[in-house]
Design a protein around this motif. Sequence first.
Motif, PDB file in Angstrom:
ATOM      1  N   ILE A 184      -6.837   2.113   3.928  1.00 40.85           N
ATOM      2  CA  ILE A 184      -5.679   2.591   3.164  1.00 40.85           C
ATOM      3  C   ILE A 184      -5.356   1.583   2.055  1.00 40.85           C
ATOM      4  O   ILE A 184      -4.380   0.842   2.144  1.00 40.85           O
ATOM      5  CB  ILE A 184      -4.464   2.815   4.088  1.00 40.85           C
ATOM      6  N   PRO A 185      -6.188   1.533   1.014  1.00 45.90           N
ATOM      7  CA  PRO A 185      -6.016   0.516  -0.042  1.00 45.90           C
ATOM      8  C   PRO A 185      -4.697   0.639  -0.788  1.00 45.90           C
ATOM      9  O   PRO A 185      -4.146  -0.373  -1.238  1.00 45.90           O
ATOM     10  CB  PRO A 185      -7.217   0.758  -0.960  1.00 45.90           C
ATOM     11  N   ASP A 186      -4.173   1.863  -0.950  1.00 47.33           N
ATOM     12  CA  ASP A 186      -2.921   2.034  -1.698  1.00 47.33           C
ATOM     13  C   ASP A 186      -1.765   1.316  -1.015  1.00 47.33           C
ATOM     14  O   ASP A 186      -0.866   0.791  -1.678  1.00 47.33           O
ATOM     15  CB  ASP A 186      -2.587   3.522  -1.840  1.00 47.33           C
ATOM     16  N   LEU A 187      -1.793   1.297   0.319  1.00 50.24           N
ATOM     17  CA  LEU A 187      -0.716   0.655   1.066  1.00 50.24           C
ATOM     18  C   LEU A 187      -0.755  -0.862   0.921  1.00 50.24           C
ATOM     19  O   LEU A 187       0.266  -1.540   1.035  1.00 50.24           O
ATOM     20  CB  LEU A 187      -0.811   1.037   2.548  1.00 50.24           C
ATOM     21  N   PHE A 188      -1.945  -1.407   0.634  1.00 53.18           N
ATOM     22  CA  PHE A 188      -2.108  -2.857   0.518  1.00 53.18           C
ATOM     23  C   PHE A 188      -2.010  -3.346  -0.924  1.00 53.18           C
ATOM     24  O   PHE A 188      -2.289  -4.518  -1.185  1.00 53.18           O
ATOM     25  CB  PHE A 188      -3.460  -3.284   1.103  1.00 53.18           C
ATOM     26  N   SER A 189      -1.652  -2.468  -1.834  1.00 52.85           N
ATOM     27  CA  SER A 189      -1.527  -2.906  -3.226  1.00 52.85           C
ATOM     28  C   SER A 189      -0.435  -3.968  -3.323  1.00 52.85           C
ATOM     29  O   SER A 189       0.699  -3.776  -2.901  1.00 52.85           O
ATOM     30  CB  SER A 189      -1.177  -1.715  -4.127  1.00 52.85           C
ATOM     31  N   GLY A 190      -0.816  -5.112  -3.858  1.00 54.45           N
ATOM     32  CA  GLY A 190       0.117  -6.226  -3.950  1.00 54.45           C
ATOM     33  C   GLY A 190       0.077  -7.160  -2.763  1.00 54.45           C
ATOM     34  O   GLY A 190       0.783  -8.172  -2.742  1.00 54.45           O
TER      35      GLY A 190
END
Length: 232
Positions: free
Chosen positions: A141-147
């Motif tokens: 889930i790359p979007d959740l780890f943005s930042g």
Amino acid sequence: MTFDPDDFLNTTQPRRTCIANANGVTYPVTGAGTVELSSSLSLSNTLLVPSLSNKLLSVSQLTEQLNCCVLIYPSFCLLQDIHTKEILGRGTKRGELYYVDDFSLGVANNVTHPFNSKQQQIWLWHRQLGHPSFSYMKHLIPDLFSGFKDSDFTCDTCILAKSHRVPYSLSTNKCTTPFTLIHSDVWGPSPITAPSGVRWFVTFIDDCTRMTWLYLLKNKNEVFSRFQSFHK
């Protein structure tokens, strides 16, 4: 327990005449009955206590009558059916209490929740997915780890559960003369017996040279005789 008699679908005789709270104060029980939590869920033997200020759910009564388990999280709780794994209800933590106010199955089964930050969502997914590594979750889930970096998260449960043993401290002691110190270990029995009947082996390792002697054994009681041969 409830303070409102209008909550009952039907009334029954109460099993007790009073209840006691944590500080020992007793309150009279004036009735009992069945309370409907949703169109498909109800609790029988619910007590009517007019002096209560809040409606209270008994965890033991919930788990027994609804055949469910209660999952407690820092900011919410879930009621889950033991057999089907379906989420029966969900509550939120307000102050020091959990308010179970959502028994709508369509909503309760929705995994989305008004979290305060992405970090709480990451921790929730980490627990629900069985504690996978955060580097794996970042690919999942790359979007959740943005930042965020996977190194920003450390799970104590993972560290304790996945650690097989305490690491050995490095030793600076090493013999300078062969055969001053010998390390030995016995292994077996092997789940598969060799054609020669061997199921065990014993090793002797010289601390100075790291030279290793290996003796194959048919039985564990041969260790001493192999040590005598090595000693000679």
